[in-house]
Design a protein around this motif. Structure first.
Motif, short mmCIF file in Angstrom:
data_model
loop_
_atom_site.label_atom_id
_atom_site.label_comp_id
_atom_site.label_asym_id
_atom_site.label_seq_id
_atom_site.Cartn_x
_atom_site.Cartn_y
_atom_site.Cartn_z
N PHE A 268 -13.05 0.66 5.67
CA PHE A 268 -11.83 -0.11 5.38
C PHE A 268 -11.60 -0.16 3.88
O PHE A 268 -12.55 -0.31 3.12
CB PHE A 268 -11.93 -1.53 5.93
N ARG A 269 -10.34 -0.03 3.47
CA ARG A 269 -9.96 -0.17 2.07
C ARG A 269 -8.73 -1.07 1.97
O ARG A 269 -7.62 -0.60 1.82
CB ARG A 269 -9.64 1.21 1.47
N ALA A 274 -1.48 -1.90 2.36
CA ALA A 274 -0.96 -0.54 2.52
C ALA A 274 0.55 -0.50 2.33
O ALA A 274 1.25 -1.42 2.74
CB ALA A 274 -1.32 -0.01 3.91
N ILE A 275 1.00 0.56 1.67
CA ILE A 275 2.43 0.77 1.51
C ILE A 275 2.82 1.89 2.47
O ILE A 275 2.64 3.07 2.17
CB ILE A 275 2.77 1.13 0.05
N ARG A 283 -6.50 3.47 5.10
CA ARG A 283 -7.26 2.28 4.71
C ARG A 283 -7.87 1.55 5.92
O ARG A 283 -8.71 0.71 5.76
CB ARG A 283 -6.33 1.30 3.97
N TRP A 284 -7.36 1.82 7.12
CA TRP A 284 -7.82 1.12 8.32
C TRP A 284 -8.69 2.07 9.14
O TRP A 284 -8.26 3.19 9.45
CB TRP A 284 -6.62 0.66 9.17
N PHE A 391 2.84 -4.70 6.53
CA PHE A 391 1.96 -5.69 7.17
C PHE A 391 2.65 -6.33 8.38
O PHE A 391 2.05 -6.49 9.44
CB PHE A 391 1.56 -6.76 6.14
N LEU A 392 3.94 -6.66 8.19
CA LEU A 392 4.66 -7.30 9.30
C LEU A 392 4.79 -6.36 10.49
O LEU A 392 4.61 -6.76 11.65
CB LEU A 392 6.04 -7.77 8.83
N LEU A 393 5.09 -5.10 10.22
CA LEU A 393 5.22 -4.13 11.31
C LEU A 393 3.87 -3.89 12.00
O LEU A 393 3.79 -3.81 13.22
CB LEU A 393 5.80 -2.80 10.79
N VAL A 394 2.82 -3.80 11.18
CA VAL A 394 1.47 -3.64 11.76
C VAL A 394 1.16 -4.85 12.63
O VAL A 394 0.62 -4.72 13.74
CB VAL A 394 0.42 -3.47 10.64
N THR A 395 1.52 -6.03 12.13
CA THR A 395 1.27 -7.26 12.89
C THR A 395 2.00 -7.24 14.23
O THR A 395 1.46 -7.66 15.25
CB THR A 395 1.70 -8.48 12.04
#
Lengths: 492, 360
Positions: A268-269, A274-275, A283-284, A391-395
């Motif tokens: 993980f980074r 992440a952009i 990174r995941w 982040f919101l979309l990943v969420t």
């Protein structure tokens, strides 16, 4: 055995004692192998047989692949290994799922079929060690890695306990050479390993279990629609929980291995900084994304067969990546959403009007892990905005990952956006505060650490400050003990 | 000797950790807290191992908190010569536990089922069933690693107060921060820290401090009133109730068919809790029908003067001294009602003397 248990403390104490005793290197490796089998067997002893089967088959197949020149025979050997490994995975992990869907299909055709009741228990970490042994056989088949002659070293590669059940998924070239020469942690490595173990346990026990799991379990467990605030809090709680749980395990694994003198790759980074989605997958769960890239995406043709085929390859990779996590259509939807987001991002990136190029990260792991090149961005504010959007979309995708079924996922998504008028308030205010504090803290930490590493920051920190931070984590760990469960990724 | 900065940081961390924990432990002890075991899935699983030895003299006890407070295990053991297996779970419905024992073909023993109507008749899948389901699912998977951790942990728990999850875990301390909830949110308030302790045998005991402090008792009474009046309740239709009766009847029949025995017990409550329970769960609709439907014997505290004389300190659970006499009388009544042989011949069950009791 889980890292967050008294059993593990006793276990690692004995292992470290033996590893640092004046014994021949071969005996030490044998100790590690026995310890690894013990580590696995205390869950469910019979499943060690699966590990042995996988080990023996891949060891023998690889030796034969090394000797054999006939391409047909080599392919046959590869197919044998794939059948054994994927067959095991298929039976234990996807057997029930396939049968359920088969019965549903028959039902659609008007045929009623009642399959014999088969309660299949999923062996812990089977997806991880299957992918690890597969990478070995595939690398030997492609002649990228010479077959390992020592059964002891190969068995240890398959079974090495720090990363056996939940990764990082290690390639043969990263671990087997380390078994060739005596390894013992230096004083600094040992203490740094303990620090990483503490950090990983703090993330898992202190944050994931102590602050977030209850909220996430409550919200994903109710059979009715919720007030948008509660729905968001529950989903954000899971977003933080899954990261702290899984990255926590990887950090523990890296730390424990380091205490023994072995180096494992990063997994993980700071993914929530992440952009864009391609950056997210750099990174995941880096060792899975690079695995999928090297053994699935590129063999499918990658981006070498034209635009349409690239999108198809991307989608296939993400769908199978989703299915790797579990036998459920929800995981397929989760993978599909990531595939769509990656595709859309690629579409934007390939538009003729280009933004000024930004230099790519030069770090080898990040570059290796990339499925796609990074999005070029310039201003820091817009970069931060894009990171928040990512982040919101990943969420949102986590909703499908965590929900027990599709209906719950949809109900929760509709609740989040206030589409369902019934709005039941579920969460206590203190639980919402916890989610808010952790989410803001996590995002801030990821953003600040985006291009840094923990070790680099620790090196610049005064020792007393590092010691106080370490003590704080240990205190939280002790005071949160027992409110904790197994790691989420054990089920994958 | 030269140490690297990491080693110095590690040593400092260790020193701060030990110092802080020692300080915290001393503080808790100075406040008069008593040691208590964590009543978790591991402790439950540990005791579950003994269910196959169960008989009328050492039955399996299932129910909710009232069974854990009110059935005094030491008194039972002194009377019968054998210790019962306490599997009751606080705040849960024992129906999943009864169903689990009914499914277990090896179980042929005696079960005492504590009835707290608000929990026992909770619909399937509802919150009161979750903890019970968690335990029944946990036991078959109780791994060697978990058993080993439990073995190590029980020795630590018997020494250190700060390892008490229920009261001193960080999550528990945060939940006690007193943050007000939004209107419309039901959250169970934290119980007073000096309310109870749990023994290794899963005996729950109200503390001396609580028994002596009426303000603590009033605080807990207010919590029960809040729970009774504010907790969301699923509507209890007659068809739902009938399906629950049928489910329980089937479980009881399965146990009896294998030679096992089941006895239902309604534990004493008092004050406003009893008043509310009478209104919300009228006896004729719940208890009487349960006994009639299942055909199993039942002992309702209200039917026996020696069981209904108690006043619970916080209206819902028996105090420790009352639990001892209650248990003695319950054994005698159970023997008379069922014909089971529970007490050892040398300890012929006689009415408990009340002169030494704190009968209010």
């Amino acid at each position: 055995m889980v890292f967050n248990s008294y059993t593990f403390i006793a276990f690692i104490g004995v292992v470290l004692l033996l590893h640092n005793a004046p014994l021949p290197w071969k005996v030490k490796k044998l100790n590690l192998l026995v310890a690894s089998y013990l580590f696995y067997a205390v869950w469910n002893p019979p499943f060690v047989l699966l590990l042995w089967l996988s080990t023996i088959v891949d060891y023998l197949v690889a030796l034969a692949l090394g000797r054999e020149e006939n391409q047909y025979k080599r392919k046959g050997l590869l197919v044998l290994s794939l059948i054994v490994n994927l067959g095991m995975l298929g039976y234990f992990k996807y057997g029930g799922f396939l049968m359920d869907n088969f019965v549903a299909l028959l039902s659609l055709a008007g045929i009623t079929y009642q399959p014999p009741g088969a309660d299949i228990i999923l062996p812990v970490g089977i997806s991880f060690y299957t992918f690890q042994t597969l990478s070995y056989t595939l690398d030997v088949y492609r002649r990228k890695f010479a077959p390992e002659k020592s059964l002891l070293d190969f068995s240890l590669f398959v079974t090495f306990f720090p990363q056996l059940v939940a990764g990082p998924i290690v390639r043969p070239g990263e671990l087997i050479p380390q078994f060739k020469v005596p390894h013992r942690a230096t004083q600094t490595q040992f203490v740094w390993g303990l620090f990483l173990l503490t950090l990983g346990l703090f993330m898992k026990v202190g944050i994931a279990d102590g602050m977030l799991s209850e909220t996430s379990d409550s919200v994903f467990g109710v059979p009715f629609p919720l007030h948008p605030l509660d729905a968001w809090a529950g989903v954000l709680a899971f977003s933080g929980q899954i990261f702290c749980d899984f990255a926590g395990y990887s950090t523990c694994a890296i730390g424990v291995a380091l205490c023994l003198g072995f180096v494992l790759p990063d997994n993980f980074r700071y993914p929530y900084a992440a952009i864009g989605f391609s950056d997210f997958w750099r990174r995941w769960h880096i060792t899975l994304s690079t695995w999928l890239r090297d053994y699935l995406y590129i063999p499918l043709g990658g981006n070498r067969l034209g635009t349409t085929r690239t999108y198809i390859n991307l989608m296939i990779t993400m769908l199978l990546g989703g299915l790797w996590h579990g036998a459920s259509w929800n995981f397929v939807v989760w993978g599909a959403l990531h595939g769509v987001f990656l595709g859309v991002e690629r579409l934007f990136r390939d538009r003729p009007a280009r933004l000024p190029e930004m230099p790519l990260a030069t770090d080898t792991v990040i570059t290796q892990a990339s499925l796609l090149p990074a999005i070029p961005m310039s201003r820091s504010v817009s970069r931060f905005g894009l990171a928040l959007l990512t982040f919101l979309l990943v969420t949102l995708t986590w909703v499908f990952f965590r929900a027990p079924d599709f209906g719950t996922a949809m109900r929760l998504l509709l609740s989040m956006f206030g589409v369902i008028p019934v709005q039941i308030k579920l969460l206590a205010t203190i639980d919402m505060y916890k989610v808010f504090v952790v989410t803001v803290g996590l995002l801030g930490c990821h953003w600040l650490m985006r291009d840094k590493s923990v070790v680099a920051v620790a090196e610049r920190t005064p020792w007393w400050l590092l010691g106080l931070g370490w003590a704080a984590m240990l205190l939280v760990l002790v005071l949160t003990q027992k409110s904790t469960g197994s790691f989420i990724y054990f089920q994958f | 000797m030269h140490y690297s900065p990491y080693v110095k940081a590690g040593l400092l961390a260790l020193a701060v950790l030990i110092g802080s924990l020692a300080g915290w432990e001393l503080y808790l002890r100075s406040q008069g807290f008593e040691l208590s075991y964590n009543d978790d899935e591991d402790l439950w699983a540990y005791h579950h191992q003994q269910v196959y030895e169960a008989s009328a003299a050492n039955p399996v006890l299932i129910g909710s908190s009232r069974m854990k407070f009110g059935l005094d295990l030491a008194t039972w053991e002194a009377t019968s010569g054998l210790a019962p297996t306490q599997l009751s779970l606080v705040g849960t419905s024992p129906r999943p536990l009864l169903a689990d024992l009914a499914r277990d073909k090896d179980f042929k023993g005696t079960v005492l089922v504590g009835i707290t109507e608000g929990l026992f008749f909770a619909p399937s899948g509802s919150y009161p069933e979750q903890q019970a389901n968690k335990c029944t699912a946990y036991y078959p998977k109780w791994s060697i690693a978990q058993r080993t951790s439990f073995f190590l942990n029980r020795h630590l728990e018997s020494q250190f107060l700060f390892l008490d999850v229920e009261r001193f875990n960080l999550r528990s301390l945060l939940n006690r921060a007193g943050v007000a909830n939004r209107p419309g949110v039901f959250a169970l308030p934290a119980f007073p820290m000096k309310f109870v302790t749990d023994g290794f045998n899963r005996q729950t005991t109200i503390t001396k401090d609580f028994m002596a402090d009426t303000s603590l008792q009033n605080e807990q009474r207010a919590i029960w009133m809040y729970v009774f009046t504010k907790a969301p309740k699923a509507p209890m239709s007659d068809s739902l109730l009938t399906s629950i009766f049928n489910e329980v009847k089937s479980d009881v029949a399965r146990i009896q068919k294998r030679g096992g025995q089941v006895l239902f017990v309604r534990m004493p409550t008092s004050g406003k809790v009893w008043e509310l329970e009478k209104q919300v769960f009228p006896r004729e609709k719940y208890w009487d029908r349960l006994i009639a439907k299942t055909g199993a014997p039942g002992i309702h505290f209200q039917d026996y003067p020696e069981l209904s004389k108690y006043e619970c300190p916080e209206w819902s659970h028996l105090g420790p001294a009352d639990a001892r006499t209650f248990t003695k009388d319950l054994i005698r009544i159970a023997e008379q009602k069922t014909g089971w042989r529970i007490a050892r011949p040398s300890v012929a069950a006689t009415p408990a003397h009340t002169s030494t009791l704190a009968v209010r």
